[in-house]
Motif scaffolding. Sequence first.
Motif, PDB file in Angstrom:
ATOM      1  N   LYS A  19       0.850  -1.186   0.000  1.00 34.54           N
ATOM      2  CA  LYS A  19       0.000   0.000   0.000  1.00 34.54           C
ATOM      3  C   LYS A  19       0.888   1.238   0.000  1.00 34.54           C
ATOM      4  O   LYS A  19       1.622   1.480   0.960  1.00 34.54           O
ATOM      5  CB  LYS A  19      -0.898   0.019   1.237  1.00 34.54           C
ATOM      6  CG  LYS A  19      -1.822  -1.181   1.348  1.00 34.54           C
ATOM      7  CD  LYS A  19      -2.635  -1.111   2.636  1.00 34.54           C
ATOM      8  CE  LYS A  19      -3.507  -2.331   2.809  1.00 34.54           C
ATOM      9  NZ  LYS A  19      -4.288  -2.292   4.070  1.00 34.54           N
ATOM     10  N   PRO A  20       0.871   2.036  -1.059  1.00 37.82           N
ATOM     11  CA  PRO A  20       1.693   3.253  -1.074  1.00 37.82           C
ATOM     12  C   PRO A  20       1.231   4.231   0.008  1.00 37.82           C
ATOM     13  O   PRO A  20       0.036   4.511   0.149  1.00 37.82           O
ATOM     14  CB  PRO A  20       1.468   3.824  -2.479  1.00 37.82           C
ATOM     15  CG  PRO A  20       0.934   2.685  -3.287  1.00 37.82           C
ATOM     16  CD  PRO A  20       0.161   1.824  -2.332  1.00 37.82           C
ATOM     17  N   THR A  21       2.175   4.710   0.764  1.00 34.47           N
ATOM     18  CA  THR A  21       1.913   5.687   1.811  1.00 34.47           C
ATOM     19  C   THR A  21       2.469   7.022   1.374  1.00 34.47           C
ATOM     20  O   THR A  21       3.691   7.176   1.225  1.00 34.47           O
ATOM     21  CB  THR A  21       2.549   5.252   3.142  1.00 34.47           C
ATOM     22  OG1 THR A  21       2.055   3.955   3.501  1.00 34.47           O
ATOM     23  CG2 THR A  21       2.226   6.240   4.250  1.00 34.47           C
ATOM     24  N   VAL A  22       1.596   7.990   1.119  1.00 33.09           N
ATOM     25  CA  VAL A  22       2.005   9.309   0.617  1.00 33.09           C
ATOM     26  C   VAL A  22       2.110  10.261   1.808  1.00 33.09           C
ATOM     27  O   VAL A  22       1.119  10.511   2.505  1.00 33.09           O
ATOM     28  CB  VAL A  22       1.008   9.840  -0.429  1.00 33.09           C
ATOM     29  CG1 VAL A  22       1.485  11.188  -0.975  1.00 33.09           C
ATOM     30  CG2 VAL A  22       0.837   8.832  -1.560  1.00 33.09           C
ATOM     31  N   ILE A  23       3.312  10.773   2.014  1.00 31.70           N
ATOM     32  CA  ILE A  23       3.582  11.725   3.105  1.00 31.70           C
ATOM     33  C   ILE A  23       3.790  13.097   2.492  1.00 31.70           C
ATOM     34  O   ILE A  23       4.651  13.276   1.628  1.00 31.70           O
ATOM     35  CB  ILE A  23       4.805  11.299   3.928  1.00 31.70           C
ATOM     36  CG1 ILE A  23       4.610   9.895   4.489  1.00 31.70           C
ATOM     37  CG2 ILE A  23       5.051  12.296   5.065  1.00 31.70           C
ATOM     38  CD1 ILE A  23       3.447   9.746   5.445  1.00 31.70           C
ATOM     39  N   GLU A  24       3.008  14.057   2.926  1.00 28.09           N
ATOM     40  CA  GLU A  24       3.163  15.435   2.478  1.00 28.09           C
ATOM     41  C   GLU A  24       4.172  16.140   3.381  1.00 28.09           C
ATOM     42  O   GLU A  24       4.001  16.178   4.598  1.00 28.09           O
ATOM     43  CB  GLU A  24       1.826  16.174   2.528  1.00 28.09           C
ATOM     44  CG  GLU A  24       0.801  15.662   1.536  1.00 28.09           C
ATOM     45  CD  GLU A  24      -0.507  16.436   1.613  1.00 28.09           C
ATOM     46  OE1 GLU A  24      -1.291  16.330   0.671  1.00 28.09           O
ATOM     47  OE2 GLU A  24      -0.721  17.130   2.624  1.00 28.09           O
ATOM     48  N   ILE A  25       5.205  16.680   2.776  1.00 30.38           N
ATOM     49  CA  ILE A  25       6.269  17.384   3.503  1.00 30.38           C
ATOM     50  C   ILE A  25       6.197  18.857   3.117  1.00 30.38           C
ATOM     51  O   ILE A  25       6.354  19.211   1.950  1.00 30.38           O
ATOM     52  CB  ILE A  25       7.652  16.800   3.177  1.00 30.38           C
ATOM     53  CG1 ILE A  25       7.694  15.312   3.542  1.00 30.38           C
ATOM     54  CG2 ILE A  25       8.737  17.567   3.919  1.00 30.38           C
ATOM     55  CD1 ILE A  25       8.987  14.634   3.140  1.00 30.38           C
ATOM     56  N   THR A  26       5.937  19.706   4.096  1.00 29.81           N
ATOM     57  CA  THR A  26       5.842  21.151   3.886  1.00 29.81           C
ATOM     58  C   THR A  26       6.964  21.826   4.651  1.00 29.81           C
ATOM     59  O   THR A  26       7.103  21.629   5.859  1.00 29.81           O
ATOM     60  CB  THR A  26       4.485  21.694   4.361  1.00 29.81           C
ATOM     61  OG1 THR A  26       3.430  20.957   3.714  1.00 29.81           O
ATOM     62  CG2 THR A  26       4.343  23.159   4.017  1.00 29.81           C
ATOM     63  N   ALA A  27       7.770  22.596   3.925  1.00 27.49           N
ATOM     64  CA  ALA A  27       8.888  23.335   4.525  1.00 27.49           C
ATOM     65  C   ALA A  27       8.477  24.795   4.699  1.00 27.49           C
ATOM     66  O   ALA A  27       7.906  25.401   3.781  1.00 27.49           O
ATOM     67  CB  ALA A  27      10.134  23.236   3.653  1.00 27.49           C
ATOM     68  N   TYR A  28       8.768  25.348   5.889  1.00 29.32           N
ATOM     69  CA  TYR A  28       8.427  26.732   6.212  1.00 29.32           C
ATOM     70  C   TYR A  28       9.711  27.521   6.427  1.00 29.32           C
ATOM     71  O   TYR A  28      10.544  27.139   7.261  1.00 29.32           O
ATOM     72  CB  TYR A  28       7.566  26.819   7.471  1.00 29.32           C
ATOM     73  CG  TYR A  28       6.232  26.126   7.370  1.00 29.32           C
ATOM     74  CD1 TYR A  28       5.106  26.820   6.930  1.00 29.32           C
ATOM     75  CD2 TYR A  28       6.095  24.788   7.709  1.00 29.32           C
ATOM     76  CE1 TYR A  28       3.876  26.190   6.836  1.00 29.32           C
ATOM     77  CE2 TYR A  28       4.867  24.155   7.616  1.00 29.32           C
ATOM     78  CZ  TYR A  28       3.761  24.857   7.178  1.00 29.32           C
ATOM     79  OH  TYR A  28       2.554  24.225   7.093  1.00 29.32           O
ATOM     80  N   ASN A  29       9.852  28.603   5.691  1.00 31.49           N
ATOM     81  CA  ASN A  29      10.956  29.532   5.926  1.00 31.49           C
ATOM     82  C   ASN A  29      10.489  30.540   6.962  1.00 31.49           C
ATOM     83  O   ASN A  29       9.608  31.365   6.689  1.00 31.49           O
ATOM     84  CB  ASN A  29      11.356  30.234   4.624  1.00 31.49           C
ATOM     85  CG  ASN A  29      12.643  31.038   4.767  1.00 31.49           C
ATOM     86  OD1 ASN A  29      12.915  31.618   5.808  1.00 31.49           O
ATOM     87  ND2 ASN A  29      13.442  31.058   3.716  1.00 31.49           N
ATOM     88  N   ARG A  30      11.067  30.463   8.160  1.00 33.52           N
ATOM     89  CA  ARG A  30      10.616  31.300   9.256  1.00 33.52           C
ATOM     90  C   ARG A  30      11.045  32.752   9.126  1.00 33.52           C
ATOM     91  O   ARG A  30      10.580  33.591   9.901  1.00 33.52           O
ATOM     92  CB  ARG A  30      11.138  30.735  10.584  1.00 33.52           C
ATOM     93  CG  ARG A  30      10.566  29.366  10.926  1.00 33.52           C
ATOM     94  CD  ARG A  30       9.069  29.400  11.015  1.00 33.52           C
ATOM     95  NE  ARG A  30       8.499  28.089  11.330  1.00 33.52           N
ATOM     96  CZ  ARG A  30       7.208  27.858  11.459  1.00 33.52           C
ATOM     97  NH1 ARG A  30       6.352  28.840  11.273  1.00 33.52           N
ATOM     98  NH2 ARG A  30       6.764  26.638  11.735  1.00 33.52           N
TER      99      ARG A  30
END
Length: 451
Positions: free
Chosen positions: A139-150
Motif C-alpha cells: 500500500k503506497p503511503t504518501v507523506i506530504e512534507i511542507t517546509a516553512y521559511n521562518r
Amino acid sequence: MLIPVPLKVRHMSMTFLLSCADGINGTVKWKTKQANNFIISRKMTAGKKDVYTIFSKVHSDRNVYPSAGVLFVHVLEREYFKGEFPPYPKPGEISNDPITFNTNLMGYPDRPGWLRYIQRTPYSDGVLYGSPTAENVGKPTVIEITAYNRRTFETARHNLIINIMSAEDFPLPYQAEFFIKNMNVEEMLASEVLGDFLGAVKNVWQPERLNAINITSALDRGGRVPLPINDMKEGVYVMVGADVPFSSCLREVENPQNQLRCSQEMEPVITCDKKFRTQFYIDWCKISLVDRTKQVSTYQEVIRGEGILPDGGEYKPPSDSLKSRDYYTDFLVTLAVPSAVALVLFLILAYIMCCRREGVEKRNMQTPDIQLVHHSAIQKSTKELRDMSKNREIAWPLSTLPVFHPVTGEIIPPLHTDNYESTNMPLMQTQQNLPHQTQIPQQQTTGKWYS
C-alpha cells in the motif's frame, strides 16, 4: 509567437521558449529536467511590455522502498529546500534561514502510527524514522512534507511516497533491545553512528544477518527530560534482530548475580561491555532479549456459548413513531420521598427539643438546698448591683471629696446635702462653682497681680 525568456533555476541560467499570444494574459506550467514544476504568469502592462513572474515551485513526488520490519530513516535536508525560497541564492552565496517542516499523511492531519518525526531546532535537519509494519505492505503511503521559511514565511511542498516491500525473513527470530544512555535519537539515527553500533553488536553476537528493527526515544517510553548540565542525553532504545541465537555475552545479564545487582541499582558485570564502552554507554539492566521461536501463539478460536450473543445482522434503529412517556409520576416520586424523610426528621427533632424538657420545678427538686441558697444569694446580689447602677440620686462617696481646706486646714462641709439632686451636677466643676477653695491669682492687662 515564441518569446525567449531567461530564467535562473538552481544556480543555472537557462533560456526557454514559451508559447503565448499577443495581448493575452495567461499562465504556463513549465517542467525542468530536475523534476521541478514552475508556474509562470504572463501579463501585459500599460507600456505593451510582457512581464513574466514565477509564482511558486513544487517538487515532484519522490519514491522510497523500505522493507517491513526494518528501520526506515529519511532525512529532510535544509539545503535541499533552501533553493525553493525567494530570493534564490546565487552560486557561492550562503543562506542560513530558519526552516521547519510539517509532515502528515495525505488527507489526514498526522502521520501513520509507525512513522515518527523529529527536528531539534529550525537550523537542523528533520528526520522521518520508524519501522514499517506488515499490514502496510503493498500500500503506497504518501507523506506530504511542507517546509516553512521562518524568515520570509515562504513555503515549499513535495510528496514522499513510501512503498513498503515485504522482507523474506520477516520477522527475524531473535531480537534484542539495547538502551543507550549517552545518545539522543537524532544522533543515533545518523548513518555512521548507527553503523558503528551495529558493527559492535555484530562483533559480540556473530550473526549472519543483522538488521536494525526500530529506534525509540526514552521520552516516548516515559523517560524524563534530562537537565541541561554536563551534556546529559535523553537516551535511546535500539532494537536489532538476527538469525542466530543470542551469544553467551548477551546471556550474562540473565545470571542471578547480575539480576541481584540490577535490583540493587548496581552496574552488572558484562564481559563484552568494553566493546561498546568506547562510544556507547549501555544500561545492561534494561536490555531485553526476545526469542520468537519459543513464543507460543495465544490465539484461541472463539467458541459461541453462554455470554456471547449471536450475530443479529445489521443494526436497525428504532422507528420515529415512539410512544410518549409520562414522567409526572417519576417527578412526584423523586420529590415526595426526600420530602417525607425530611418531614419525619423534623418532627423527631421538634419532639426532642420541645416535648422532652424537664422544667424548672423538677430541676429545683433534684438540686440540693445548699446549692439553691448559694445560687439565690448570687442572683440577689447581682440584682442589687444592677439597681444601684441605674439609681443616679445616691450621694457621692465622701472619699472622693476633700476633707480639709488646703490653706486654713478647716473641715470642709459636704458640697451638697442629702436631698441634692446629683443628676444636674456637671461632670467637671469649675473653680467658680466650688466653694471654700483658694482662687489662683490671674494676670491682669495692667501688669498687676490681684488676689
